[in-house]
Design an enzyme around this catalytic site. Structure first.
Site, PDB file in Angstrom:
ATOM      1  CE1 TYR A  23      -0.459  13.769 -10.116  1.00 43.83           C
ATOM      2  CE2 TYR A  23       0.759  13.846 -12.458  1.00 43.83           C
ATOM      3  CZ  TYR A  23      -0.398  13.710 -11.747  1.00 43.83           C
ATOM      4  OH  TYR A  23      -1.815  13.453 -12.350  1.00 43.83           O
ATOM      5  CG  ASP A  71      -5.332   6.677  -9.223  1.00 41.14           C
ATOM      6  OD1 ASP A  71      -6.053   6.750 -10.160  1.00 41.14           O
ATOM      7  OD2 ASP A  71      -4.025   6.045  -9.293  1.00 41.14           O
TER       8      ASP A  71
END
Length: 249
Positions: free
Chosen positions: A109, A51
């Protein structure tokens, strides 16, 4: 010939990874530079989307070219014209069927938090002014490994067909005045990691109990998750593939 490009980027100046109309994205810049260097129109396929404001210390893309490349020379030339916040790390020849997104079997992540206000970390870590209870956050994070349906941590009105993920690791570590959250799974829902982190931080701040965190997961209701943690602390850190996809150099 199909190639995998291993790359990294600072997502601060970009409206996310994926090409979008009237938006400055990492993929658009990469494709433009690849097309110039290779003198062939390139439309890359990434291992996944990040994002706006999210970084990647390791991202993979695949693309096709008519003829074999000198991978070292191509990577060198690509880095010459890429902007400073995008780096080409390696080029790998792969089988014609290899797919950067669908062949990845795990993704990791990292989420970085600084407990000291540091102007040099503003774009690269989320600043918390008070120490959260890391032990409680780890107790809650361990619960994630017991579930497969993560509807609670999905974006509202997303285009996802299902909300199941195989979770392999979820753990917080503290290194002096910084916290690092590591989460590894076969796939992630869009915006999922930031929602998980935001909800875990509420556990660490005493706003949620560990039991309430589990109830939120089990409810499969997005309204029971906390707000998303800020983008600047999130990094796509590792994408894993079966070794047989990569051809001998």
């Amino acid at each position: 010939m199909r190639y995998f490009l291993e790359m990294a980027y600072n997502g601060t100046r970009y409206h996310g990874w994926q090409v979008q109309p009237n938006a400055h994205t990492v993929q658009q810049v990469l494709d433009d530079c690849l097309s110039k260097v290779l003198r062939h129109p390139i439309s890359s396929v990434g291992s996944g989307r990040t994002d706006t404001g999210v970084h990647a210390s390791q991202q993979f893309v695949h693309f096709d070219v008519p003829e074999p490349l000198d991978v070292e020379q191509a990577c060198y030339r690509l880095n010459r014209i890429l902007p400073p916040d995008i780096a080409a790390k390696h080029l790998y020849a792969v089988s014609d069927e290899a797919h950067a997104r669908f062949d990845a079997f795990a993704r990791t992540y990292h989420y970085r938090i600084t407990l000291n206000k540091d102007p040099f970390l503003t774009e690269y870590a989320y600043y918390l002014s008070r120490q959260p209870q890391v032990q409680l956050m780890n107790e809650a994070a361990a619960i994630l490994l017991r579930y497969e349906d993560f509807t609670t941590f999905s974006k509202v009105k997303g285009d996802t067909k299902h909300y199941n993920c195989n979770m392999y690791e979820a753990v917080w570590g503290q290194y002096e005045n910084q916290l690092l959250f590591t989460i590894r799974a076969n796939r992630f829902l869009r915006g999922m990691v930031r929602l998980v982190v935001g909800t875990l931080l509420d556990v660490g701040k005493g706003k949620l109990t560990v039991a309430e965190f589990e109830e939120a997961i089990a409810s499969r209701d997005r309204r029971n998750a906390s707000g998303a943690a800020p983008a600047q602390g999130l990094y796509l850190a590792k994408v894993e593939y079966p070794p047989h996809l990569f051809l001998p150099s």
